[in-house]
Design a protein around this motif. Structure first.
Motif, PDB file in Angstrom:
ATOM      1  N   ALA A 218     -18.069  65.922  21.707  1.00  0.00           N
ATOM      2  CA  ALA A 218     -17.472  67.170  22.193  1.00  0.00           C
ATOM      3  C   ALA A 218     -16.645  66.953  23.456  1.00  0.00           C
ATOM      4  O   ALA A 218     -15.794  67.777  23.792  1.00  0.00           O
ATOM      5  CB  ALA A 218     -18.572  68.207  22.449  1.00  0.00           C
ATOM      6  N   GLY A 219     -16.903  65.849  24.173  1.00  0.00           N
ATOM      7  CA  GLY A 219     -16.167  65.574  25.407  1.00  0.00           C
ATOM      8  C   GLY A 219     -14.838  64.883  25.179  1.00  0.00           C
ATOM      9  O   GLY A 219     -14.172  64.491  26.137  1.00  0.00           O
ATOM     10  N   TYR A 220     -14.451  64.739  23.902  1.00  0.00           N
ATOM     11  CA  TYR A 220     -13.223  64.011  23.581  1.00  0.00           C
ATOM     12  C   TYR A 220     -12.404  64.784  22.549  1.00  0.00           C
ATOM     13  O   TYR A 220     -12.935  65.338  21.589  1.00  0.00           O
ATOM     14  CB  TYR A 220     -13.555  62.610  23.020  1.00  0.00           C
ATOM     15  CG  TYR A 220     -14.305  61.757  24.015  1.00  0.00           C
ATOM     16  CD1 TYR A 220     -13.631  60.888  24.852  1.00  0.00           C
ATOM     17  CD2 TYR A 220     -15.696  61.850  24.132  1.00  0.00           C
ATOM     18  CE1 TYR A 220     -14.311  60.120  25.785  1.00  0.00           C
ATOM     19  CE2 TYR A 220     -16.379  61.089  25.059  1.00  0.00           C
ATOM     20  CZ  TYR A 220     -15.683  60.225  25.880  1.00  0.00           C
ATOM     21  OH  TYR A 220     -16.348  59.475  26.804  1.00  0.00           O
ATOM     22  N   ARG A 221     -11.091  64.843  22.746  1.00  0.00           N
ATOM     23  CA  ARG A 221     -10.200  65.439  21.756  1.00  0.00           C
ATOM     24  C   ARG A 221      -9.939  64.426  20.646  1.00  0.00           C
ATOM     25  O   ARG A 221      -9.691  63.249  20.916  1.00  0.00           O
ATOM     26  CB  ARG A 221      -8.862  65.826  22.402  1.00  0.00           C
ATOM     27  CG  ARG A 221      -8.937  66.987  23.384  1.00  0.00           C
ATOM     28  CD  ARG A 221      -7.521  67.474  23.711  1.00  0.00           C
ATOM     29  NE  ARG A 221      -7.537  68.532  24.712  1.00  0.00           N
ATOM     30  CZ  ARG A 221      -7.257  68.326  26.000  1.00  0.00           C
ATOM     31  NH1 ARG A 221      -6.985  67.112  26.420  1.00  0.00           N
ATOM     32  NH2 ARG A 221      -7.281  69.325  26.856  1.00  0.00           N
TER      33      ARG A 221
ATOM     34  N   SER B 277     -11.205  65.987  30.066  1.00  0.00           N
ATOM     35  CA  SER B 277     -11.845  66.028  31.387  1.00  0.00           C
ATOM     36  C   SER B 277     -12.382  67.408  31.731  1.00  0.00           C
ATOM     37  O   SER B 277     -13.494  67.539  32.257  1.00  0.00           O
ATOM     38  CB  SER B 277     -10.858  65.577  32.471  1.00  0.00           C
ATOM     39  OG  SER B 277     -10.413  64.273  32.235  1.00  0.00           O
ATOM     40  N   ARG B 278     -11.595  68.442  31.445  1.00  0.00           N
ATOM     41  CA  ARG B 278     -12.026  69.804  31.795  1.00  0.00           C
ATOM     42  C   ARG B 278     -13.298  70.177  31.021  1.00  0.00           C
ATOM     43  O   ARG B 278     -14.241  70.721  31.582  1.00  0.00           O
ATOM     44  CB  ARG B 278     -10.907  70.799  31.497  1.00  0.00           C
ATOM     45  CG  ARG B 278     -11.280  72.235  31.841  1.00  0.00           C
ATOM     46  CD  ARG B 278     -10.117  73.178  31.613  1.00  0.00           C
ATOM     47  NE  ARG B 278      -8.990  72.849  32.484  1.00  0.00           N
ATOM     48  CZ  ARG B 278      -7.819  73.493  32.456  1.00  0.00           C
ATOM     49  NH1 ARG B 278      -7.630  74.483  31.599  1.00  0.00           N
ATOM     50  NH2 ARG B 278      -6.847  73.135  33.268  1.00  0.00           N
ATOM     51  N   HIS B 279     -13.304  69.843  29.743  1.00  0.00           N
ATOM     52  CA  HIS B 279     -14.477  70.162  28.921  1.00  0.00           C
ATOM     53  C   HIS B 279     -15.692  69.348  29.371  1.00  0.00           C
ATOM     54  O   HIS B 279     -16.812  69.870  29.394  1.00  0.00           O
ATOM     55  CB  HIS B 279     -14.183  69.901  27.451  1.00  0.00           C
ATOM     56  CG  HIS B 279     -15.312  70.275  26.544  1.00  0.00           C
ATOM     57  ND1 HIS B 279     -15.538  71.570  26.129  1.00  0.00           N
ATOM     58  CD2 HIS B 279     -16.318  69.534  26.001  1.00  0.00           C
ATOM     59  CE1 HIS B 279     -16.604  71.612  25.361  1.00  0.00           C
ATOM     60  NE2 HIS B 279     -17.103  70.386  25.267  1.00  0.00           N
ATOM     61  N   GLN B 280     -15.461  68.096  29.736  1.00  0.00           N
ATOM     62  CA  GLN B 280     -16.563  67.251  30.201  1.00  0.00           C
ATOM     63  C   GLN B 280     -17.203  67.822  31.463  1.00  0.00           C
ATOM     64  O   GLN B 280     -18.429  67.854  31.598  1.00  0.00           O
ATOM     65  CB  GLN B 280     -16.059  65.825  30.465  1.00  0.00           C
ATOM     66  CG  GLN B 280     -15.808  65.025  29.209  1.00  0.00           C
ATOM     67  CD  GLN B 280     -15.370  63.602  29.502  1.00  0.00           C
ATOM     68  OE1 GLN B 280     -14.989  63.277  30.627  1.00  0.00           O
ATOM     69  NE2 GLN B 280     -15.417  62.751  28.496  1.00  0.00           N
ATOM     70  N   LEU B 281     -16.372  68.298  32.404  1.00  0.00           N
ATOM     71  CA  LEU B 281     -16.905  68.876  33.633  1.00  0.00           C
ATOM     72  C   LEU B 281     -17.694  70.148  33.351  1.00  0.00           C
ATOM     73  O   LEU B 281     -18.789  70.353  33.886  1.00  0.00           O
ATOM     74  CB  LEU B 281     -15.766  69.170  34.617  1.00  0.00           C
ATOM     75  CG  LEU B 281     -15.248  68.005  35.452  1.00  0.00           C
ATOM     76  CD1 LEU B 281     -14.019  68.419  36.248  1.00  0.00           C
ATOM     77  CD2 LEU B 281     -16.334  67.496  36.391  1.00  0.00           C
ATOM     78  N   THR B 282     -17.123  71.003  32.503  1.00  0.00           N
ATOM     79  CA  THR B 282     -17.805  72.255  32.161  1.00  0.00           C
ATOM     80  C   THR B 282     -19.146  71.963  31.482  1.00  0.00           C
ATOM     81  O   THR B 282     -20.170  72.579  31.799  1.00  0.00           O
ATOM     82  CB  THR B 282     -16.923  73.100  31.223  1.00  0.00           C
ATOM     83  OG1 THR B 282     -15.684  73.380  31.882  1.00  0.00           O
ATOM     84  CG2 THR B 282     -17.614  74.408  30.861  1.00  0.00           C
ATOM     85  N   ARG B 283     -19.121  71.021  30.544  1.00  0.00           N
ATOM     86  CA  ARG B 283     -20.335  70.676  29.814  1.00  0.00           C
ATOM     87  C   ARG B 283     -21.374  70.049  30.746  1.00  0.00           C
ATOM     88  O   ARG B 283     -22.573  70.324  30.635  1.00  0.00           O
ATOM     89  CB  ARG B 283     -19.984  69.703  28.690  1.00  0.00           C
ATOM     90  CG  ARG B 283     -21.167  69.318  27.810  1.00  0.00           C
ATOM     91  CD  ARG B 283     -20.710  68.415  26.665  1.00  0.00           C
ATOM     92  NE  ARG B 283     -21.842  68.029  25.838  1.00  0.00           N
ATOM     93  CZ  ARG B 283     -22.635  66.996  26.098  1.00  0.00           C
ATOM     94  NH1 ARG B 283     -22.410  66.247  27.159  1.00  0.00           N
ATOM     95  NH2 ARG B 283     -23.655  66.710  25.304  1.00  0.00           N
ATOM     96  N   ALA B 284     -20.925  69.210  31.678  1.00  0.00           N
ATOM     97  CA  ALA B 284     -21.847  68.550  32.604  1.00  0.00           C
ATOM     98  C   ALA B 284     -22.537  69.563  33.510  1.00  0.00           C
ATOM     99  O   ALA B 284     -23.752  69.512  33.708  1.00  0.00           O
ATOM    100  CB  ALA B 284     -21.101  67.513  33.446  1.00  0.00           C
ATOM    101  N   ARG B 285     -21.763  70.485  34.057  1.00  0.00           N
ATOM    102  CA  ARG B 285     -22.349  71.516  34.928  1.00  0.00           C
ATOM    103  C   ARG B 285     -23.359  72.356  34.152  1.00  0.00           C
ATOM    104  O   ARG B 285     -24.439  72.675  34.657  1.00  0.00           O
ATOM    105  CB  ARG B 285     -21.247  72.393  35.513  1.00  0.00           C
ATOM    106  CG  ARG B 285     -20.348  71.671  36.512  1.00  0.00           C
ATOM    107  CD  ARG B 285     -19.455  72.646  37.268  1.00  0.00           C
ATOM    108  NE  ARG B 285     -18.632  71.960  38.251  1.00  0.00           N
ATOM    109  CZ  ARG B 285     -17.355  71.635  38.063  1.00  0.00           C
ATOM    110  NH1 ARG B 285     -16.760  71.970  36.923  1.00  0.00           N
ATOM    111  NH2 ARG B 285     -16.683  71.006  38.998  1.00  0.00           N
TER     112      ARG B 285
END
Length: 504
Positions: A109-112, A119-127
């Motif tokens: 999910a963290g990769y297109r 990067s934006r999705h990775q940050l949102t998912r990490a938080r």
């Protein structure tokens, strides 16, 4: 009481490393929605069994049934695809990547398009993952893993594995580097996973955690099953006897020798690590001083600065009368200091060298001589192995094949062999079993009685209180309180920490 529905069943598991038999005919059955604790001494086979269940290690023989179907996990990725996740004792993070990137490594999910980093999705998912796990302890998802403390790296490992959509989670020493708050948050998370119908296997040496969350306890000794216990009807003494094969005096470190301190060995004068807060204190011969504080309070940073491992902004350090800041760990060693660091994998052990060579390293560095007396060195190594009860197949084996607890003992042996005047212990019993801890406490008591000065840091507050003559409480990089032994209680330390954190 309803009959247990099996999730993962292992039968006749065997695993050997050369002449060392790690597992000998082990059977274990893990039910749906239950917490199972695996306990035993260092080298008992707990971590090996956990790795077999999660595909990190291939057994020599035996079978695994997952949801009633025979399976063969050839990797942790295969196990995760079926619903088995593991938190390894040794961190498996990439230091050059951010927290968010590490948390996304196992999730497409963290990769297109499966390969381009989002990067934006990775940050949102990490938080979201950190908040969902209730493990938000000041970890910046955009920070590099190399910039995190060992405790923060441990939290990232836990969050990454527990955020997976798994049915079974295997946690190998998950709280070894965590403080009280972080540990309580993790135990609450384990309970919530159980309530959600998921299963957890926890490998830990902290028996209070076992009795706090486990539904069943499996004991291993020397790779052999030694019994299954119900926490509700089992005493701590019974469990320890099954683990070590003998009765153990758990209170011996509470009655250690109280002695009159001698001359000053360490003097820390206005040392600032971060350019703002300053620390000053002394430690004398025959004295143990404890550093207490929350994760991120600056305990490790101060210890590393004293030992010359990190540069400081200002101040001075005097060891055995040698004034000025230590320019390197080697300089500190030659001044009479030794330090067991909290991160044995990165800073304490050379896994490419033999056990023998690891143990004699600091002794040789301190001597600085060319000629070696191999017979004498062999005798020294044998003495350390016996004193610390290090379980090895031979001293010339690679140190990397040892269990985590036995690796920690090798690090301790290395520094004790240098016969320091000042011993700095940062999480010294991390991963060490209850029997070895008792012997370690006795050893430290004997060394201090002979005139050694000790600075000890531990995430286990009870350990700091039991060992220390004085306790220094740290918060935000500075010492906020000093408590003598008779005033140093858990409540007093936590109260001082709270006052410093809130300013009230």
């Amino acid at each position: 009481m309803s009959e247990m529905v099996s999730l993962l069943k292992a039968s006749g598991i065997e695993k050997s490393y050369g002449a060392t038999r790690a597992l000998a005919g082990v059977d274990i059955n893990i039910g749906r929605g239950e917490v199972v604790a695996l306990v035993g001494e260092n080298g008992a086979g707990k971590s090996t069994l956990g790795k077999v269940l999660a595909g990190a290690v291939t057994p020599d023989s035996g079978t695994l049934l997952f949801e009633g179907e025979e399976v063969t996990f050839r990797s942790t990725a295969e196990a995760l695809a079926r619903g088995v996740a593991i938190v390894l004792q040794e961190f498996n993070l990439i230091p050059e990547m951010t927290v968010a990137e590490n948390l996304s490594l196992t999730s497409p999910a963290g990769y297109r398009w499966g390969w381009w980093r989002n990067s934006r999705h990775q940050l949102t998912r990490a938080r979201a993952a950190i908040v969902a796990a209730s493990m938000d302890f000041g970890i910046d998802p955009e920070a590099l893993v190399s910039e995190l403390s060992v405790a923060q790296q441990q939290i990232v490992e836990i969050v990454r594995s527990l955020s997976a959509d798994a049915k079974l989670f295997i946690l190998d020493e998950p709280t070894a580097a965590l403080g009280r708050r972080e540990t309580e948050a993790l135990l609450d998370l384990i309970r919530s996973l159980r309530d959600d119908g998921r299963s957890v296997v926890i490998v830990t040496h902290r028996l209070d955690e076992v009795f706090a969350v486990a539904d069943r306890i499996y004991v291993l000794r020397d790779g052999v099953p030694r019994g299954e216990f119900d926490p509700a009807s089992t005493s701590v003494d019974t469990l320890i006897n099954a683990m070590v094969g003998r009765d153990l005096d758990q209170k011996m470190h509470d009655s250690r020798t109280i002695r009159e301190p001698g001359e000053v060995v360490l003097s820390v004068d206005s040392v600032s690590v971060d350019g703002s807060a300053e620390c000053s204190f002394e430690i004398r011969r025959g004295e143990i001083v404890g550093l207490a504080g929350l994760v991120g309070s600056g305990r490790t940073e101060l210890a590393r600065a004293i030992f010359g491992a990190d540069r400081v902004s200002s101040g001075s350090v005097t060891i055995n009368g040698k004034h000025g800041l230590m320019r390197s760990p080697l300089g500190a060693v030659r001044a009479g200091a030794a330090m067991v660091s909290e991160d044995r994998k990165a800073q304490g052990l050379h896994t490419g060298l033999s056990i023998h060579d690891n143990i004699v390293l600091t002794h040789l560095a301190k001597r600085g001589k060319f000629w070696l007396n191999l017979r004498k060195l062999d005798a020294m190594v044998r003495g350390q192995v016996e004193d610390l009860r290090i379980k090895i197949g031979g001293s010339w084996l690679d140190a990397g094949v040892l269990s985590g607890g036995n690796q920690q003992k090798v690090v301790l042996a290395k520094w004790l062999l240098s016969k320091p005047d000042l011993l700095i212990l940062d999480e010294p019993t991390r991963g060490i079993d209850v029997g070895a801890r008792a012997e370690f406490y006795r050893l430290i008591d004997a060394l201090v009685s002979d005139g050694m000065a000790v600075l000890v840091i531990s995430s286990e507050l009870q350990e700091v209180l039991a060992l220390s003559d004085r306790v220094l409480v740290m918060s935000r990089g500075t010492i906020v309180a000093e408590l003598p032994r008779d005033e140093a209680t858990e409540e007093a330390v936590l109260a001082q920490t709270e006052i410093a954190a809130t300013g009230t």
